[in-house]
Write an enzyme that holds these catalytic residues in place. Structure first.
Site, PDB file in Angstrom:
ATOM      1  N   SER A   1     -10.675  32.791   9.218  1.00 45.75           N
ATOM      2  CA  SER A   1     -10.933  33.074  10.256  1.00 45.75           C
ATOM      3  C   SER A   1     -11.302  35.044  10.238  1.00 45.75           C
ATOM      4  O   SER A   1     -12.243  34.540   9.060  1.00 45.75           O
ATOM      5  CB  SER A   1      -9.393  33.332  11.254  1.00 45.75           C
ATOM      6  OG  SER A   1      -8.390  34.337  10.817  1.00 45.75           O
ATOM      7  N   LYS A   2     -11.202  35.307  11.172  1.00 48.74           N
ATOM      8  CA  LYS A   2     -12.164  36.755  11.195  1.00 48.74           C
ATOM      9  C   LYS A   2     -10.679  37.743  10.471  1.00 48.74           C
ATOM     10  O   LYS A   2     -11.735  38.479  10.099  1.00 48.74           O
ATOM     11  CB  LYS A   2     -12.572  37.423  12.994  1.00 48.74           C
ATOM     12  CG  LYS A   2     -13.689  36.926  13.089  1.00 48.74           C
ATOM     13  CD  LYS A   2     -14.335  37.118  14.455  1.00 48.74           C
ATOM     14  CE  LYS A   2     -15.245  36.728  15.490  1.00 48.74           C
ATOM     15  NZ  LYS A   2     -15.499  37.125  16.422  1.00 48.74           N
ATOM     16  N   ARG A   3      -9.849  37.357  10.416  1.00 50.68           N
ATOM     17  CA  ARG A   3      -8.690  38.505   9.404  1.00 50.68           C
ATOM     18  C   ARG A   3      -8.400  38.175   8.153  1.00 50.68           C
ATOM     19  O   ARG A   3      -9.066  39.067   7.631  1.00 50.68           O
ATOM     20  CB  ARG A   3      -7.577  37.791  10.319  1.00 50.68           C
ATOM     21  CG  ARG A   3      -7.082  36.882   9.454  1.00 50.68           C
ATOM     22  CD  ARG A   3      -4.910  36.302   9.974  1.00 50.68           C
ATOM     23  NE  ARG A   3      -5.152  35.559   9.635  1.00 50.68           N
ATOM     24  CZ  ARG A   3      -5.212  33.886  10.020  1.00 50.68           C
ATOM     25  NH1 ARG A   3      -5.924  34.091  10.865  1.00 50.68           N
ATOM     26  NH2 ARG A   3      -4.493  32.771   9.503  1.00 50.68           N
TER      27      ARG A   3
END
Length: 477
Positions: free
Chosen positions: A248-250
């Site tokens: 994910s974007k994290r």
């Protein structure tokens, strides 16, 4: 398997950008098609009109083209081949639905959304999975009442999928329900369109992420209801972040075009994605031709792949070093222009690219580091305090005088001036070069000093050296 001319497809939904996971699925399908001399089809699954947008579709096509994943079929639009779109194939879905209804393989369901929601909540209260109970199977049409169309699923038996990667996977029919083909407003559902399209396009192999595995038994029943043989299925393990949760974007940027904008080469992204869950011995760096020649499902693993941003940077740096100065400069130019900078000519860009690439892993890093070439740099206070000191001023003024009189500006002309200055003043190269570096770039880290002088040119280099000397020799307030 490699002797058969396979027909494969990549079928993204235009509800967001093309992310790394989808790009890897597209790449694996493209490689397998190219390896076998088969056909690669791009199909836009845009039946979810509430979330699908033209902007997202355009971004997906842009990402596919940037990666070099060309497709072989599709309608001709404006002199180029477009993808297939499900919204342009609704007549096919309606015809298939009518046929299934006529043959008794599908039936009308008049249960309202409110009724279904109440039964779902009742199942949750009893802590059992909700499964449609088939109460409308024999009801028939209710005049004036809206209906959805459901596929009739056997109550007994098992769906067996011989997955090319996972092996034999079984799904008991008791765990499935009579799923909806057409909603009450007449729009087709995802799983229905997928199978009708795969049948119509003659897809031989469905290669997709393992998050779609739960859809497979539903689709198998529909293939059989349509009287069509099954394609081969292969479900590729998902990509995880460093903490082994879904990427994910994290963890990192996930949209493909974000990597383009950051200055990654498409061949580096393709190389890295190919190595996520696939290998050919210990080889890490591949040309596109090598990937096509060596790719096979036999080399694809069953375990989830872990995305490593540093490994991608390493691959990108290797790919940059493999380019000629001219080619690297061509790739760099858009990143300079995006920052509002206009290089003097192509030869200059090539020299900049080569000078910077040993200290950079992306084109974006090269462009950022080149800021001193286009604007007066802000001098780093720590670097200035360390290197622009009174003890170096005599040597720096001596060097400046030599540079002002120099008849050339290449390394062969200026290097002897550095060497003679060092000899006269008893300095080591580091002291003089670092002082010049800070004077010219504002920092004590840069490409080789002779490259910096050449990139800035005579007049700007001399002007910055004069200002640095003035700053050193200015009286302390």
């Amino acid at each position: 398997m490699t002797e058969e001319r396979l027909r494969l497809r990549f079928a993204p939904s235009p509800t967001g950008h093309l992310h790394l996971g989808g790009a890897r699925t597209a790449l694996f399908n493209w490689l397998l098609a190219r390896h076998t001399g088969g056909t690669f089809i791009l199909r836009i699954e845009d039946t979810d009109r509430s979330r699908s947008t033209e902007e997202y579709e355009a971004a997906i096509l842009e990402a596919m083209r940037w990666l070099g994943l060309d497709w072989d079929e599709g309608p001709e639009v404006g002199g180029s081949r477009g993808p297939y779109r499900q919204t342009e194939r609704t007549d096919l879905y309606r015809a298939a639905a009518d046929r299934l209804l006529r043959e008794g393989k599908a039936y009308r369901c008049t249960c309202s959304a409110e009724e279904l929601d109440a039964r779902r909540k009742e199942a949750e209260a009893r802590k059992v999975p909700f499964r449609y109970d088939g109460r409308c199977r024999e009801k028939g049409e209710v005049p004036g009442r809206p209906f959805a169309l459901r596929l009739r699923i056997p109550d007994e038996g098992t769906v067996v999928v011989d997955d090319l990667l996972r092996g034999r996977v079984e799904f008991p029919n008791r765990d499935l329900d009579d799923w909806i083909l057409l909603r009450s407003d007449g729009t087709p559902t995802y799983n229905f369109c997928v199978v009708v399209d795969d049948v119509g396009m003659g897809i031989t192999d469905v290669l997709r992420g393992d998050d779609h595995l739960s859809n497979t038994p539903k689709q198998v029943h529909l293939f059989r209801a349509l009287g069509h043989s099954l394609p081969r299925f292969a479900h590729v393990p998902m990509i995880l972040g460093s903490d082994r949760t879904r990427l994910s974007k994290r963890h990192a940027a996930t949209a493909v075009l974000a990597y383009r904008d950051e200055g990654y080469l498409p061949e580096a992204v393709v190389n890295y994605l190919a190595r996520l869950s696939w290998s050919a011995g210990d080889q890490e760096i591949f040309t596109r031709e090598e990937l096509v020649a060596k790719f096979s499902l036999e080399g694809t693993g069953k375990s989830a792949a872990v995305f490593n941003p540093e490994k991608l940077k390493w691959v990108n740096a290797e790919k940059m070093r493999a380019l000629s100065p001219e080619a690297l400069g061509e790739r760099l130019l858009p990143h300079l222009e995006r920052r509002g900078w206009k290089p003097p000519d192509r030869a200059w860009i090539g020299r900049l690219a080569v000078a910077m690439q040993e200290r950079a892993q992306t084109l974006g890093e090269i462009a950022d580091a080149a800021a001193f070439c286009f604007a007066e740099p802000e001098r780093d206070a720590r670097a200035a305090a360390k290197w622009l000191v009174p003890s170096v001023a005599p040597a720096l003024r001596d060097l400046l005088a030599g540079l002002e009189a120099a008849t050339g500006w290449e390394e062969a002309a200026v290097k002897p001036l550095f060497e003679s200055t060092l000899a006269r003043h008893g300095l080591k190269m580091a002291a003089l070069a670092q002082a010049v570096r800070v004077a010219l770039t504002g920092k004590d880290v840069s490409p080789p000093i002779y490259d910096v002088l050449w990139l800035l040119g005579r007049e700007r280099s001399l002007a910055r050296l004069r200002r640095a000397l003035d700053a050193i020799e200015a009286p302390t307030p």
